[in-house]
Design a protein around this motif. Sequence first.
Motif, PDB file in Angstrom:
ATOM      1  N   THR A  88     -61.615 -59.366  46.916  1.00 46.52           N
ATOM      2  CA  THR A  88     -60.487 -58.853  47.694  1.00 46.52           C
ATOM      3  C   THR A  88     -59.462 -58.162  46.804  1.00 46.52           C
ATOM      4  N   LYS A 108     -62.811 -55.853  49.791  1.00 46.57           N
ATOM      5  CA  LYS A 108     -62.129 -55.883  51.077  1.00 46.57           C
ATOM      6  C   LYS A 108     -60.644 -56.197  50.867  1.00 46.57           C
ATOM      7  N   GLN A 159     -55.502 -58.790  53.075  1.00 51.26           N
ATOM      8  CA  GLN A 159     -55.036 -58.921  54.446  1.00 51.26           C
ATOM      9  C   GLN A 159     -55.646 -57.784  55.262  1.00 51.26           C
ATOM     10  N   GLU A 160     -56.523 -58.110  56.177  1.00 51.08           N
ATOM     11  CA  GLU A 160     -57.276 -57.105  56.912  1.00 51.08           C
ATOM     12  C   GLU A 160     -56.383 -56.187  57.736  1.00 51.08           C
ATOM     13  N   ASP A 161     -55.261 -56.701  58.227  1.00 49.17           N
ATOM     14  CA  ASP A 161     -54.409 -55.913  59.110  1.00 49.17           C
ATOM     15  C   ASP A 161     -53.356 -55.088  58.374  1.00 49.17           C
ATOM     16  N   LYS A 162     -53.375 -55.120  57.035  1.00 49.22           N
ATOM     17  CA  LYS A 162     -52.380 -54.386  56.256  1.00 49.22           C
ATOM     18  C   LYS A 162     -52.971 -53.062  55.783  1.00 49.22           C
ATOM     19  N   PRO A 163     -52.316 -51.919  56.100  1.00 48.68           N
ATOM     20  CA  PRO A 163     -52.854 -50.618  55.651  1.00 48.68           C
ATOM     21  C   PRO A 163     -52.747 -50.468  54.135  1.00 48.68           C
TER      22      PRO A 163
END
Length: 497
Positions: free
Chosen positions: A428, A455, A458-462
Amino acid sequence: MRRFNLKRNILVTVISFFVWSSEHGTCNAREGKHWGRSKATPQSISNKNGRNPRGSKNLVHQASRMMGELYTAQDETTKTPLQNGGSSVTFNVLDYGAKGDGSADDTKAFEAAWADACKVEASTMLVPTGSVFLVKPISFAGPNCDPNIIFQLDGKIIAPTSSAAWGSGLLHWLNFSELKGITVRGKGVIDGQGSVWWNDSPLDKPEEVAATSARDSNYSSSQNLISSEVSQKMPSTKPTALRFYGSTDVTVTGITIQNSPQAHLKFDDCTLVRVFDFSVSSPGNSPNTDGIHLQNSQDVVIHSSNLACGDDCISIQAGCSGIYIHDINCGPGHGISIGSLGKDSTKACVSNITVRDTTIHSAISGVRIKTWQGGSGAVQGVMFSNIQVSEVETPIMIDQYYCDGSKCQNKTSAVGVSGISYQNIKGTYTSKAVHFACSDSLPCKGVILNTIELKPQQEDKPLSEPFCWKTYGELQTSTTPPIDCLLVGKASNPYSC
């Protein structure tokens, strides 16, 4: 000291270790001089198939060293059994007047013990457990010492926190120079008490300093107490805790170095170096505290170690070749770096580097190559393989526009970068997965990417997309995220050292 001759057979020391290698030459140099080609090419280290070996226990092995001539010691001197059934003369610093109470100056006792150990091949200088030794800047120097001396560190050595002990500033605290077959081993600790330096000194690399996080909140309150007791500002030149210079067949194992004012462990102009089962421990926001710093050194193996610091866990500088790093736990810090190289228009040559089977976490960078504009030379033949990253800002980076200040001019010349392989890099990131910023005049070439799976933490952070500039290479597999910015073809410009 009375001495007599005792004839014994000598068992030849066998050293075998393996490194992924390239076909390119290497360069050597000393500080302040341009780099020149080494007269002797460092031995390529690989297995029969030309691949990197896997079993770490078999990669680094040194047979037991035998004694030639033995000397009798004073009454306080003891003999330590060796693996071959013989004995090694041991010089205990307590027998030379060291107090070991953490407050008395034990420097002279260390100097006296070394002076005697230096005269006896395969002797042991013992820093015993259960004591804390305050030692001022000291040099354990050859070249007239007998070979294969062991510095057995089982106790704790601490640095002075008074500015008077350092004068106008020194580059090194504990310095071993011009020795053959020197080993520093044990379960002891070297503590540089670095907070007295960090709190008063400006940051040398402001753009690389990460925001202080929760991981630093438990930083030792005792260090803050030491800092508050210092009545005079420390010198601007901060010392390396443990340094080896101009030495051959060097081993460091078992010990911990913590809170160094600057770099923790440094090798300069050394060959045949082994570091394993070694620990570095400093806060993530301590400035310029590299874990292990390599310079002008060849045939180095570093493995099975934990490195937590405020800068590069391992820094590989100009003049290095035949470096094999594996099974490292790095973090916090700035990852594992080659460079910076080529500062002030110098020539820098680095080749035959392997970093594999390593974990990097809570770091600014993962695996990185950084060079200054205006330099010359080459970085070539580098493999980063099986790297697991976690919470790393930029896991993969080449930066040929490196600058640690605000006033850096654009220049056309550069240190060439070629033959760089990234294999199986996963985990990550918190900013950008890949950043390749290569020179307009000397583009990067031969950059290979295979099995890259990175990846966002934080998946929701651009986050930023992978970036490539003047980077020629090849995608051997699909990648996560997609890396579609590599240039296809071959850069025509030659890189050489």
